[in-house]
Scaffold this motif. Structure first.
Motif, mmCIF file in Angstrom:
data_model
loop_
_atom_site.group_PDB
_atom_site.id
_atom_site.type_symbol
_atom_site.label_atom_id
_atom_site.label_comp_id
_atom_site.label_asym_id
_atom_site.label_seq_id
_atom_site.Cartn_x
_atom_site.Cartn_y
_atom_site.Cartn_z
ATOM 1 N N VAL A 124 -27.723 12.630 -89.656
ATOM 2 C CA VAL A 124 -26.282 12.672 -89.408
ATOM 3 C C VAL A 124 -25.893 11.449 -88.589
ATOM 4 O O VAL A 124 -26.753 10.716 -88.101
ATOM 5 C CB VAL A 124 -25.886 13.965 -88.651
ATOM 6 N N ARG A 125 -24.605 11.243 -88.431
ATOM 7 C CA ARG A 125 -24.156 10.140 -87.578
ATOM 8 C C ARG A 125 -24.481 10.457 -86.120
ATOM 9 O O ARG A 125 -24.377 11.610 -85.683
ATOM 10 C CB ARG A 125 -22.652 9.906 -87.751
ATOM 11 N N CYS A 175 -26.388 6.895 -100.252
ATOM 12 C CA CYS A 175 -26.102 8.014 -99.342
ATOM 13 C C CYS A 175 -25.905 7.521 -97.913
ATOM 14 O O CYS A 175 -25.047 8.032 -97.178
ATOM 15 C CB CYS A 175 -27.235 9.033 -99.379
ATOM 16 N N LEU A 179 -22.604 8.083 -95.673
ATOM 17 C CA LEU A 179 -22.661 8.711 -94.350
ATOM 18 C C LEU A 179 -22.033 7.804 -93.296
ATOM 19 O O LEU A 179 -21.249 8.265 -92.454
ATOM 20 C CB LEU A 179 -24.117 9.014 -93.986
ATOM 21 N N MET A 187 -26.977 13.592 -94.669
ATOM 22 C CA MET A 187 -27.812 13.160 -95.783
ATOM 23 C C MET A 187 -29.142 13.873 -95.645
ATOM 24 O O MET A 187 -29.640 14.068 -94.527
ATOM 25 C CB MET A 187 -28.004 11.641 -95.706
#
Length: 271
Positions: A124-125, A175, A179, A187
């Motif tokens: 994730v971010r 991906c 993201l 992802m």
């Protein structure tokens, strides 16, 4: 995002027309190896045309044991959904491309190995604190990215987050871009691949891994069915790579000091 089967076959046929130009099957004395071109730390084609990653190191070691020096290896790109086709159409002799061994694939190709154990995880971010477990994605408002034809995509549909909106793209790098741009919330794929992206130059501090073990992914080297002699030779090469310390050195080099890897799995394919 699924590619029609006819289109995939046409692409394979097109590749065969150019095989001689890139050291294909018509060029005696070379070994055509299928790898990923867009997985930092696993299989990556760098801007200068060189190849890096753990799978590249494994394939290079195996090729050496088979009698092929580095300059006689021809690396060809494979995608998650065309690995069996490229083996079937003799575009590559072996595939070392984060290729998880499972019964569906074993019906079409033979494997040597496994030579690595990875686990499905989520990336994730780094600035998104809302996602800490798989269940946080089980919402139609959440978008999850995976790659067409990957075992991760199948796991998402069945077990991970059936209510999430699943975006399937052709490659992992796509991906990552989705993201980064906020088009998806997470992802998913193997933690080895995700670790490579988080450590990639330019991505430092942008992403984080949640640290899940949503599946066990045993990477194997794929080849045409029935080639028992080649399978045995590759298994012997993989055992030697572990025994002489080259395997562990390759893991540390490609995934970094913070990656928590497991010891090499026992080789069971073909036994």
């Amino acid at each position: 995002m699924k590619v029609p089967k006819a289109g995939v076959i046409a692409a394979v046929i097109g590749l065969s027309l150019t095989a001689s130009a890139c050291g294909g099957d018509d060029d005696q004395g070379t070994l055509a190896v299928g790898i990923k071109f867009d997985q930092p730390g696993v299989g990556m084609r760098e801007p200068d045309g060189t190849f890096t990653g753990f799978d590249v190191d494994v394939a290079t070691y195996v090729a050496k044991e088979l009698g092929y020096s580095k300059d006689r290896i021809v690396f060809k790109e494979v995608l998650s959904n065309d690995r069996e086709l490229l083996i079937e159409y003799n575009e590559v002799e072996i595939v070392a491309a984060s290729y998880s061994i499972n019964d569906k694939r074993k019906a079409k190709v033979d494997f040597a190995g496994p030579y690595f154990l990875a686990h499905q995880d989520l990336m994730v971010r780094a600035d998104d604190p809302t996602l800490t477990k798989a269940e946080d994605l089980n919402n139609p408002a959440k978008r999850l990215c995976s790659v067409t034809g990957s075992t991760s995509a199948e796991n998402v549909r069945k077990n991970l987050a059936p209510k999430a909106s699943l975006l399937e793209l052709g490659g992992y790098s796509e991906c990552v871009v989705a993201l980064k741009d906020g088009l998806v919330d997470a992802m998913t794929t193997d933690n080895s691949i995700l670790a490579g992206y988080t450590a990639r130059k330019g991505n430092e501090g942008k992403f984080r891994l949640i640290g899940l073990r949503l599946s066990n992914e045993n990477y194997g080297i794929g080849m045409k069915k029935g080639n028992t002699e080649l399978q045995v030779k590759i298994n012997n090469a993989l055992r030697k790579m572990v025994e002489d310390g080259t395997w562990e050195a390759a893991v540390k080099k490609n995934f970094g000091p913070d990656y928590k890897y497991e010891t090499a799995p026992a080789i069971t394919a073909g036994s």
